[in-house]
Design a protein around this motif. Structure first.
Motif, PDB file in Angstrom:
ATOM      1  N   ILE A 154       0.853  -1.191   0.000  1.00 52.78           N
ATOM      2  CA  ILE A 154       0.000   0.000   0.000  1.00 52.78           C
ATOM      3  C   ILE A 154       0.886   1.237   0.000  1.00 52.78           C
ATOM      4  N   ILE A 155       0.568   2.215  -0.859  1.00 47.99           N
ATOM      5  CA  ILE A 155       1.250   3.510  -0.779  1.00 47.99           C
ATOM      6  C   ILE A 155       0.305   4.490  -0.083  1.00 47.99           C
ATOM      7  N   THR A 156       0.886   5.406   0.705  1.00 50.01           N
ATOM      8  CA  THR A 156       0.057   6.309   1.506  1.00 50.01           C
ATOM      9  C   THR A 156       0.611   7.733   1.523  1.00 50.01           C
ATOM     10  N   LYS A 157      -0.277   8.658   1.799  1.00 48.95           N
ATOM     11  CA  LYS A 157       0.060  10.007   2.228  1.00 48.95           C
ATOM     12  C   LYS A 157      -1.186  10.630   2.847  1.00 48.95           C
ATOM     13  N   ASN A 158      -1.097  10.928   4.146  1.00 52.04           N
ATOM     14  CA  ASN A 158      -2.201  11.534   4.896  1.00 52.04           C
ATOM     15  C   ASN A 158      -3.498  10.739   4.725  1.00 52.04           C
ATOM     16  N   GLU A 159      -3.446   9.481   5.137  1.00 53.98           N
ATOM     17  CA  GLU A 159      -4.578   8.562   4.992  1.00 53.98           C
ATOM     18  C   GLU A 159      -5.139   8.130   6.338  1.00 53.98           C
ATOM     19  N   GLU A 160      -5.017   8.964   7.366  1.00 54.21           N
ATOM     20  CA  GLU A 160      -5.411   8.540   8.709  1.00 54.21           C
ATOM     21  C   GLU A 160      -6.898   8.173   8.805  1.00 54.21           C
ATOM     22  N   HIS A 161      -7.738   8.714   7.930  1.00 54.82           N
ATOM     23  CA  HIS A 161      -9.175   8.437   7.997  1.00 54.82           C
ATOM     24  C   HIS A 161      -9.541   7.119   7.316  1.00 54.82           C
ATOM     25  N   ASP A 162      -8.615   6.532   6.552  1.00 52.66           N
ATOM     26  CA  ASP A 162      -8.915   5.318   5.803  1.00 52.66           C
ATOM     27  C   ASP A 162      -8.035   4.125   6.151  1.00 52.66           C
ATOM     28  N   ILE A 163      -6.790   4.385   6.530  1.00 54.73           N
ATOM     29  CA  ILE A 163      -5.794   3.319   6.562  1.00 54.73           C
ATOM     30  C   ILE A 163      -6.118   2.227   7.589  1.00 54.73           C
ATOM     31  N   ARG A 164      -6.732   2.580   8.710  1.00 51.86           N
ATOM     32  CA  ARG A 164      -7.023   1.547   9.721  1.00 51.86           C
ATOM     33  C   ARG A 164      -7.994   0.504   9.174  1.00 51.86           C
ATOM     34  N   ASP A 165      -9.081   0.943   8.557  1.00 49.42           N
ATOM     35  CA  ASP A 165     -10.055  -0.009   8.015  1.00 49.42           C
ATOM     36  C   ASP A 165      -9.436  -0.864   6.921  1.00 49.42           C
ATOM     37  N   CYS A 166      -8.574  -0.260   6.118  1.00 50.96           N
ATOM     38  CA  CYS A 166      -7.881  -1.017   5.082  1.00 50.96           C
ATOM     39  C   CYS A 166      -7.013  -2.108   5.700  1.00 50.96           C
ATOM     40  N   LEU A 167      -6.211  -1.735   6.683  1.00 56.19           N
ATOM     41  CA  LEU A 167      -5.301  -2.693   7.307  1.00 56.19           C
ATOM     42  C   LEU A 167      -6.043  -3.766   8.090  1.00 56.19           C
TER      43      LEU A 167
ATOM     44  N   ILE B 197       3.067  -4.220   3.692  1.00 55.16           N
ATOM     45  CA  ILE B 197       4.135  -3.249   3.476  1.00 55.16           C
ATOM     46  C   ILE B 197       3.519  -1.901   3.118  1.00 55.16           C
ATOM     47  N   ILE B 198       3.949  -0.868   3.840  1.00 48.90           N
ATOM     48  CA  ILE B 198       3.480   0.502   3.607  1.00 48.90           C
ATOM     49  C   ILE B 198       4.651   1.331   3.088  1.00 48.90           C
ATOM     50  N   LEU B 199       4.429   2.075   2.015  1.00 46.63           N
ATOM     51  CA  LEU B 199       5.401   3.065   1.545  1.00 46.63           C
ATOM     52  C   LEU B 199       4.721   4.418   1.560  1.00 46.63           C
ATOM     53  N   ASP B 200       5.180   5.278   2.460  1.00 47.35           N
ATOM     54  CA  ASP B 200       4.562   6.590   2.658  1.00 47.35           C
ATOM     55  C   ASP B 200       5.366   7.670   1.944  1.00 47.35           C
ATOM     56  N   SER B 201       4.675   8.695   1.461  1.00 46.60           N
ATOM     57  CA  SER B 201       5.359   9.760   0.729  1.00 46.60           C
ATOM     58  C   SER B 201       5.359  11.091   1.470  1.00 46.60           C
ATOM     59  N   GLY B 202       5.342  11.011   2.815  1.00 43.48           N
ATOM     60  CA  GLY B 202       5.486  12.233   3.601  1.00 43.48           C
ATOM     61  C   GLY B 202       4.243  12.664   4.343  1.00 43.48           C
ATOM     62  N   SER B 203       3.567  11.731   4.994  1.00 41.97           N
ATOM     63  CA  SER B 203       2.351  12.069   5.742  1.00 41.97           C
ATOM     64  C   SER B 203       2.651  13.011   6.894  1.00 41.97           C
ATOM     65  N   THR B 204       1.735  13.940   7.127  1.00 38.72           N
ATOM     66  CA  THR B 204       1.856  14.874   8.251  1.00 38.72           C
ATOM     67  C   THR B 204       0.758  14.639   9.286  1.00 38.72           C
TER      68      THR B 204
ATOM     69  N   THR C  13      -1.082   8.845   9.912  1.00 39.83           N
ATOM     70  CA  THR C  13      -1.032   7.659   9.059  1.00 39.83           C
ATOM     71  C   THR C  13       0.040   6.669   9.498  1.00 39.83           C
ATOM     72  N   LEU C  14       1.254   7.155   9.726  1.00 40.44           N
ATOM     73  CA  LEU C  14       2.357   6.257  10.065  1.00 40.44           C
ATOM     74  C   LEU C  14       2.174   5.617  11.437  1.00 40.44           C
ATOM     75  N   LEU C  15       1.645   6.364  12.391  1.00 40.34           N
ATOM     76  CA  LEU C  15       1.400   5.806  13.721  1.00 40.34           C
ATOM     77  C   LEU C  15       0.396   4.667  13.648  1.00 40.34           C
ATOM     78  N   ILE C  16      -0.661   4.855  12.884  1.00 38.92           N
ATOM     79  CA  ILE C  16      -1.671   3.805  12.733  1.00 38.92           C
ATOM     80  C   ILE C  16      -1.084   2.606  12.004  1.00 38.92           C
ATOM     81  N   ALA C  17      -0.335   2.865  10.936  1.00 41.53           N
ATOM     82  CA  ALA C  17       0.245   1.776  10.143  1.00 41.53           C
ATOM     83  C   ALA C  17       1.155   0.898  10.995  1.00 41.53           C
TER      84      ALA C  17
END
Length: 248
Positions: free
Chosen positions: A9-22, A32-39, A42-46
């Motif tokens: 999964i690639i992410t950036k600022n996905e805190e509202h979606d990423i938990r349900d996805c995971l 595997i998560i590849l993030d492009s600079g979330s502020t 997202t990363l804490l949840i992942a």
């Protein structure tokens, strides 16, 4: 020997979606998560779900980023997801059966998408087959800035259970995505040497509405079908207008 599965999964600022996805892929052998600079968070949840969280802020488009995350996968099979997608229970069982017993190397999955809270069954949105499940090394993504596609040389089989796509949650997100995707689409077309004009913006916008609402029976989706046809037309209209200014 049992086949193994990597979910990428690639992410950036996905805190509202990423938990349900995971939550929908906790059964996979690795995520595997590849993030492009979330502020946001997202990363804490992942990191609650996987220790394989990486960062690459040198953004070169969706295709390049999805190829980068493929390089981290170590399992026999790969399932590529977006943060706003969820694997249903029925799809989980079908995927596990396919990677264990099927002889095919590439699979298309029907995607059922929602628009402002309603799952759309017409408008060209269903069945929206996306090629996301494949043996590692058998495919890669095109390097397009947006609307990337999986590139492979063999035939792709089809699964039947839907991948749930929870997108366009409200009108604020609709308007935001009209602006975002029209900009990405214009940049992608500009890089390919295409040019825009006011006439083409109007013509393509009208065609996008007619195709969605009439040809693809968007009227059967009720009010949301009309709203979707209008937003498709707006995205197309602004993409060609933005391309016009990029051409200048």
């Amino acid at each position: 020997m049992k086949s193994t599965l990597s979910v990428v999964i690639i992410t950036k600022n996905e805190e509202h979606d990423i938990r349900d996805c995971l939550e929908s892929v906790t059964w996979a052998d690795e995520v595997i998560i590849l993030d492009s600079g979330s502020t946001d968070n997202t990363l804490l949840i992942a990191k609650e779900y996987t220790d394989k969280v990486y960062t690459s802020i040198d953004w070169r488009g969706f295709g390049v980023q999805k190829n980068r995350v493929l390089a981290y996968a170590s399992c026999d099979w790969i399932l590529s997801l977006d943060a706003d997608e969820r694997v249903s229970e029925a799809l989980r069982e079908e995927i596990l059966n396919a990677i264990q017993y099927d002889t095919e190397a590439i699979f298309k999955i029907p995607r059922l998408s929602s628009y402002c809270g309603k799952f759309i069954k017409h408008s060209g949105w269903w069945p929206d087959y996306v090629t996301r499940l494949f043996k590692r090394g058998e495919a890669s993504f095109s390097n397009d800035l947006v609307h990337e596609r999986l590139v492979f040389e063999t035939n792709a089989a089809k699964l039947t259970s839907p991948l749930l796509h929870v997108t366009y949650k409200d009108l604020d997100e609709v308007i935001s995505k009209i602006n975002h995707y029209s900009s990405l689409g214009a940049e992608n077309s500009h890089h390919k040497g295409r040019r825009g004009s006011l006439t083409s913006a109007i013509a393509h916008g009208l065609w996008a509405f007619f195709r969605t609402y009439i040809i693809r029976a968007g009227f059967l989706d009720g009010a949301e079908g009309l709203m979707l046809a209008i937003s498709n037309a707006e995205t197309t209209y602004y993409r060609y207008l933005k391309l016009l200014y990029l051409s200048k």
